[in-house]
Design a protein around this motif. Structure first.
Motif, mmCIF file in Angstrom:
data_model
loop_
_atom_site.group_PDB
_atom_site.id
_atom_site.type_symbol
_atom_site.label_atom_id
_atom_site.label_comp_id
_atom_site.label_asym_id
_atom_site.label_seq_id
_atom_site.Cartn_x
_atom_site.Cartn_y
_atom_site.Cartn_z
ATOM 1 N N GLY A 29 0.732 -1.245 -0.059
ATOM 2 C CA GLY A 29 -0.132 -0.090 0.095
ATOM 3 C C GLY A 29 0.931 1.170 -0.097
ATOM 4 N N GLN A 30 2.039 1.303 0.427
ATOM 5 C CA GLN A 30 2.882 2.325 0.636
ATOM 6 C C GLN A 30 3.737 2.424 -0.567
ATOM 7 O OE1 GLN A 30 3.405 4.802 2.200
ATOM 8 N NE2 GLN A 30 2.807 5.000 4.281
ATOM 9 N N GLY A 31 3.500 1.764 -1.607
ATOM 10 C CA GLY A 31 4.148 1.812 -2.934
ATOM 11 C C GLY A 31 4.355 3.204 -3.537
ATOM 12 N N ALA A 32 3.187 3.854 -3.385
ATOM 13 C CA ALA A 32 3.423 5.349 -3.982
ATOM 14 C C ALA A 32 4.333 6.268 -3.448
ATOM 15 C CB ALA A 32 1.898 5.934 -3.972
ATOM 16 N N SER A 33 4.463 5.979 -2.106
ATOM 17 C CA SER A 33 5.480 7.016 -1.150
ATOM 18 C C SER A 33 6.797 6.884 -1.806
ATOM 19 C CB SER A 33 5.272 6.732 0.290
ATOM 20 O OG SER A 33 3.878 7.029 0.656
ATOM 21 N N THR A 34 6.988 5.348 -1.879
ATOM 22 C CA THR A 34 8.383 4.938 -2.366
ATOM 23 C C THR A 34 8.676 5.316 -3.809
ATOM 24 O OG1 THR A 34 8.432 3.319 -0.838
ATOM 25 C CG2 THR A 34 10.252 3.246 -2.495
ATOM 26 N N GLN A 35 7.608 5.180 -4.555
ATOM 27 C CA GLN A 35 7.616 5.584 -6.047
ATOM 28 C C GLN A 35 7.915 7.124 -6.165
ATOM 29 O OE1 GLN A 35 4.061 3.961 -7.198
ATOM 30 N NE2 GLN A 35 4.849 1.782 -7.614
ATOM 31 N N ALA A 36 7.326 8.047 -5.279
ATOM 32 C CA ALA A 36 7.516 9.400 -5.176
ATOM 33 C C ALA A 36 8.931 9.597 -5.003
ATOM 34 C CB ALA A 36 6.554 9.935 -4.284
ATOM 35 N N VAL A 37 9.429 9.219 -3.764
ATOM 36 C CA VAL A 37 11.047 9.212 -3.544
ATOM 37 C C VAL A 37 11.852 8.987 -4.572
ATOM 38 C CG1 VAL A 37 12.845 8.683 -1.837
ATOM 39 C CG2 VAL A 37 10.264 8.938 -1.132
ATOM 40 N N VAL A 38 11.766 7.670 -5.100
ATOM 41 C CA VAL A 38 12.437 7.330 -6.381
ATOM 42 C C VAL A 38 12.368 8.171 -7.461
ATOM 43 C CG1 VAL A 38 12.976 5.359 -7.981
ATOM 44 C CG2 VAL A 38 12.390 4.796 -5.583
ATOM 45 N N GLY A 39 11.117 8.641 -7.907
ATOM 46 C CA GLY A 39 11.037 9.556 -8.836
ATOM 47 C C GLY A 39 11.631 10.886 -8.750
ATOM 48 N N ILE A 95 16.474 14.607 -9.770
ATOM 49 C CA ILE A 95 17.689 15.200 -9.275
ATOM 50 C C ILE A 95 18.606 14.832 -9.894
ATOM 51 C CG2 ILE A 95 18.973 15.656 -7.064
ATOM 52 C CD1 ILE A 95 16.359 15.590 -5.447
ATOM 53 N N MET A 96 19.070 13.591 -10.054
ATOM 54 C CA MET A 96 20.078 13.235 -10.856
ATOM 55 C C MET A 96 20.178 13.379 -12.073
ATOM 56 S SD MET A 96 20.848 9.655 -8.491
ATOM 57 C CE MET A 96 19.507 8.609 -9.395
ATOM 58 N N VAL A 97 19.068 13.013 -12.892
ATOM 59 C CA VAL A 97 19.146 13.146 -14.308
ATOM 60 C C VAL A 97 18.721 14.700 -14.867
ATOM 61 C CG1 VAL A 97 18.336 12.023 -16.269
ATOM 62 C CG2 VAL A 97 18.919 10.798 -14.371
ATOM 63 N N GLY A 98 17.591 15.338 -14.189
ATOM 64 C CA GLY A 98 17.239 16.536 -14.655
ATOM 65 C C GLY A 98 16.156 16.554 -15.474
ATOM 66 N N SER A 99 15.397 15.223 -15.647
ATOM 67 C CA SER A 99 14.242 15.255 -16.246
ATOM 68 C C SER A 99 13.332 13.932 -15.768
ATOM 69 C CB SER A 99 14.493 14.921 -17.773
ATOM 70 O OG SER A 99 15.151 13.862 -17.964
ATOM 71 N N GLU A 100 12.028 13.940 -15.910
ATOM 72 C CA GLU A 100 11.041 12.905 -15.506
ATOM 73 C C GLU A 100 11.143 11.716 -16.396
ATOM 74 O OE1 GLU A 100 6.570 12.146 -14.345
ATOM 75 O OE2 GLU A 100 7.143 13.811 -15.042
ATOM 76 N N VAL A 101 11.325 10.487 -15.634
ATOM 77 C CA VAL A 101 11.611 9.245 -16.442
ATOM 78 C C VAL A 101 10.156 8.850 -17.060
ATOM 79 C CG1 VAL A 101 11.175 8.043 -14.251
ATOM 80 C CG2 VAL A 101 12.287 6.978 -16.247
#
Length: 220
Positions: A160-170, A175-181
């Protein structure tokens, strides 16, 4: 009145902060669909069929935010009635979250950039597994099997907390790449977030729950 320990306040605060992005974003979307000002980008799927997404947002909010209270020993051990009441609420909310998530996954039309076949099937499998875990947790607690109840709910909570971790990973990716994946790589990162959550759940089960089970078995 239940008084929480400092470590419990820390755990609760960490979970609430971790859940902030999807919780706040979801509630903002609900307000928009209810006629409020447009804040987040327009979602055509939400406009065409708002009921499933509203149900998913509200039920996920209850499951993740209210469910955080179930991790606190002071609630579980010193207020059994409150623990049971909260448990009933989050069991219903968790199933509603999973069912509405399954509905959206199957019936909403997504572009390949937002959902490919791999992400589709992972969502289907994990949504179904989340329902099964919650049902099994209810069956287990009725049979007074606290270990199976705890492990099943922890695994369901990790899903159920998948969206939270997905937000952090996204956010980390931006921050690292400069664009949304987008595309298959986005699918992979979202799946990775669920794997990470389930891995953490298994670590917690083996480090915190299994020793207690062995101790009870040795003392009987």
């Amino acid at each position: 009145m239940i008084r929480l320990q400092k470590i419990e306040w820390a755990v609760l605060g960490l979970i609430l902060v971790y859940s902030f992005i999807p919780a706040f974003g979801g509630l903002t979307r609900v307000l928009e669909l209810a006629g409020g000002p447009q804040i987040s980008p327009v979602n055509p799927r939400a406009l065409l069929a708002p009921t499933p997404i509203i149900l998913h947002i509200l039920s996920s909010f209850l499951f993740c935010i209210v469910g955080a209270l179930q991790f606190l020993p002071s609630i579980r051990q010193k207020n059994a009635t409150g623990h049971r009441m909260i448990g009933r609420v989050i069991a219903v909310a968790g199933c509603a979250s999973a069912v509405s998530g399954l509905w959206m996954t199957h019936f909403y039309v997504f572009s390949e950039a937002l959902q490919g076949p791999a992400l589709y099937w992972v969502r289907i499998v994990l949504g179904t597994a989340m329902i099964g875990l919650i049902v099994w947790a209810v069956v287990a607690i009725r049979a007074r099997d606290i270990f199976q109840h705890s492990t099943s709910m922890l695994r369901a909570y990790a899903i159920g907390q998948g969206a939270s971790t997905q937000a952090v990973v996204g956010i980390a990716w931006i921050i690292m790449v400069g664009s949304e994946v987008m595309g298959p790589l986005r699918d992979g990162l979202m799946i990775f977030a669920w794997i990470l959550n389930l891995l953490v759940a298994e670590i917690l089960i083996r480090s915190m729950l299994r020793p207690a089970k062995r101790l009870r078995g040795s003392s009987s």
